[in-house]
Design a protein around this motif. Structure first.
Motif, short mmCIF file in Angstrom:
data_model
loop_
_atom_site.label_atom_id
_atom_site.label_comp_id
_atom_site.label_asym_id
_atom_site.label_seq_id
_atom_site.Cartn_x
_atom_site.Cartn_y
_atom_site.Cartn_z
N HIS A 39 0.71 -1.19 0.16
CA HIS A 39 -0.08 0.02 0.15
C HIS A 39 0.79 1.37 0.08
CE1 HIS A 39 -2.94 3.13 1.44
NE2 HIS A 39 -3.74 2.54 0.97
N PRO A 40 0.47 2.27 -0.54
CA PRO A 40 1.28 3.56 -0.74
C PRO A 40 1.68 4.12 0.83
CG PRO A 40 -0.38 3.62 -2.38
CD PRO A 40 -0.76 2.53 -1.50
N LEU A 41 0.98 3.84 1.77
CA LEU A 41 1.27 4.26 3.10
C LEU A 41 2.21 3.36 3.44
CD1 LEU A 41 -2.28 5.43 4.51
CD2 LEU A 41 -0.46 6.92 3.69
N SER A 42 2.36 2.14 3.09
CA SER A 42 3.65 1.45 3.56
C SER A 42 4.75 1.50 2.50
CB SER A 42 3.15 -0.11 3.58
OG SER A 42 2.06 -0.05 4.62
N ALA A 43 4.71 2.54 1.91
CA ALA A 43 5.95 2.38 0.90
C ALA A 43 7.32 2.41 1.46
CB ALA A 43 5.94 3.88 -0.03
N ARG A 44 7.49 2.79 2.85
CA ARG A 44 9.04 2.70 3.14
C ARG A 44 9.27 1.26 3.49
NH1 ARG A 44 6.63 7.28 6.27
NH2 ARG A 44 7.86 9.01 5.64
N GLU A 45 8.36 0.37 3.26
CA GLU A 45 9.04 -0.95 3.72
C GLU A 45 9.25 -1.71 2.27
OE1 GLU A 45 5.27 -3.34 4.66
OE2 GLU A 45 4.85 -2.36 6.10
N TRP A 46 9.29 -0.77 1.20
CA TRP A 46 9.72 -1.47 -0.24
C TRP A 46 11.02 -1.54 -0.46
CZ3 TRP A 46 7.36 -3.89 -4.02
CH2 TRP A 46 7.98 -4.13 -5.08
N SER A 47 11.55 -2.76 -0.73
CA SER A 47 12.83 -3.08 -1.24
C SER A 47 13.02 -4.09 -2.14
CB SER A 47 13.57 -3.58 0.17
OG SER A 47 13.12 -4.97 0.70
N PRO A 48 13.96 -4.60 -2.59
CA PRO A 48 14.39 -5.48 -3.59
C PRO A 48 13.85 -7.15 -3.05
CG PRO A 48 16.29 -4.01 -3.75
CD PRO A 48 15.40 -3.89 -2.56
N SER A 49 14.12 -7.13 -1.73
CA SER A 49 13.58 -8.39 -1.08
C SER A 49 12.20 -8.60 -1.04
CB SER A 49 14.22 -8.72 0.15
OG SER A 49 13.82 -7.63 1.05
N VAL A 50 11.42 -7.54 -0.80
CA VAL A 50 9.87 -7.32 -0.72
C VAL A 50 9.33 -7.59 -2.28
CG1 VAL A 50 7.64 -5.89 -0.44
CG2 VAL A 50 9.66 -5.90 1.01
N ARG A 51 10.17 -7.04 -3.17
CA ARG A 51 9.64 -7.25 -4.54
C ARG A 51 9.76 -8.98 -4.98
NH1 ARG A 51 12.18 -8.62 -9.12
NH2 ARG A 51 14.20 -8.22 -8.14
N ASP A 52 10.67 -9.44 -4.22
CA ASP A 52 10.90 -11.05 -4.43
C ASP A 52 9.89 -11.75 -3.88
OD1 ASP A 52 13.29 -10.24 -6.19
OD2 ASP A 52 14.73 -10.79 -4.31
N GLN A 53 9.52 -11.18 -2.66
CA GLN A 53 8.42 -11.64 -1.85
C GLN A 53 7.18 -11.75 -2.60
OE1 GLN A 53 8.94 -9.57 1.93
NE2 GLN A 53 8.28 -11.58 2.86
N ILE A 54 6.93 -10.81 -3.29
CA ILE A 54 5.58 -10.52 -3.71
C ILE A 54 5.72 -11.38 -5.31
CG2 ILE A 54 4.31 -8.93 -5.47
CD1 ILE A 54 5.00 -6.71 -3.27
N LEU A 55 6.90 -11.57 -5.73
CA LEU A 55 7.00 -12.46 -7.19
C LEU A 55 6.79 -13.90 -6.70
CD1 LEU A 55 10.06 -10.76 -8.86
CD2 LEU A 55 7.65 -10.57 -9.56
N GLN A 56 7.16 -14.48 -5.59
CA GLN A 56 7.03 -15.75 -5.16
C GLN A 56 5.42 -15.72 -4.82
OE1 GLN A 56 9.90 -15.94 -1.84
NE2 GLN A 56 11.07 -17.36 -3.10
N LEU A 57 4.86 -14.81 -4.14
CA LEU A 57 3.26 -14.85 -3.92
C LEU A 57 2.40 -15.09 -5.10
CD1 LEU A 57 3.51 -12.22 -0.66
CD2 LEU A 57 2.94 -14.96 -0.45
N GLN A 58 2.87 -14.39 -5.93
CA GLN A 58 2.15 -14.51 -7.12
C GLN A 58 2.03 -15.87 -7.92
OE1 GLN A 58 3.58 -11.66 -10.15
NE2 GLN A 58 5.00 -13.13 -11.30
N SER A 59 2.98 -16.63 -7.44
CA SER A 59 2.83 -18.15 -8.09
C SER A 59 1.67 -18.96 -7.43
CB SER A 59 3.84 -18.81 -7.96
OG SER A 59 4.80 -18.95 -6.72
N LEU A 60 1.43 -18.47 -6.13
CA LEU A 60 0.45 -19.32 -5.52
C LEU A 60 -0.70 -19.50 -6.30
CD1 LEU A 60 0.75 -17.77 -1.79
CD2 LEU A 60 1.71 -19.80 -2.52
#
Length: 90
Positions: A39-60
């Motif tokens: 969420h935009p209000l959680s933008a400070r959480e963003w990192s390359p590892s978060v991107r990788d987590q999301i890419l893994q979750l999309q395969s569920l």
């Protein structure tokens, strides 16, 4: 229950890193689908590892959406946060 009163499906959303695992755990149930992003209000959480987590979750199997749309300036009005959201989500 009559068919018109029964559960058909729902979408559960993981929109912060703290919500990813609880959201993913709900996808084991029939008719439960997931969406993952930051969420935009959680933008400070963003990192390359978060991107990788999301890419893994999309395969569920029941993940049907990935990402975040828009900017959110309602609660967070600092120029720094506006620029961060713009850099990440535009």
């Amino acid at each position: 229950l009559p068919k018109e009163q029964s559960f058909e499906a729902c979408l559960t959303i993981g929109c912060s890193t703290d919500a990813f695992n609880p959201t993913a755990s709900m996808l084991k149930f029939d008719g439960v689908y997931g969406a993952f992003g930051i969420h935009p209000l959680s933008a400070r959480e963003w990192s390359p590892s978060v991107r990788d987590q999301i890419l893994q979750l999309q395969s569920l199997p029941n993940t049907v959406a990935v990402g975040e749309c828009g900017l959110d300036y309602h609660y967070e009005t600092s120029t720094e946060m506006r620029h961060l959201q713009q850099d990440l989500f535009v």
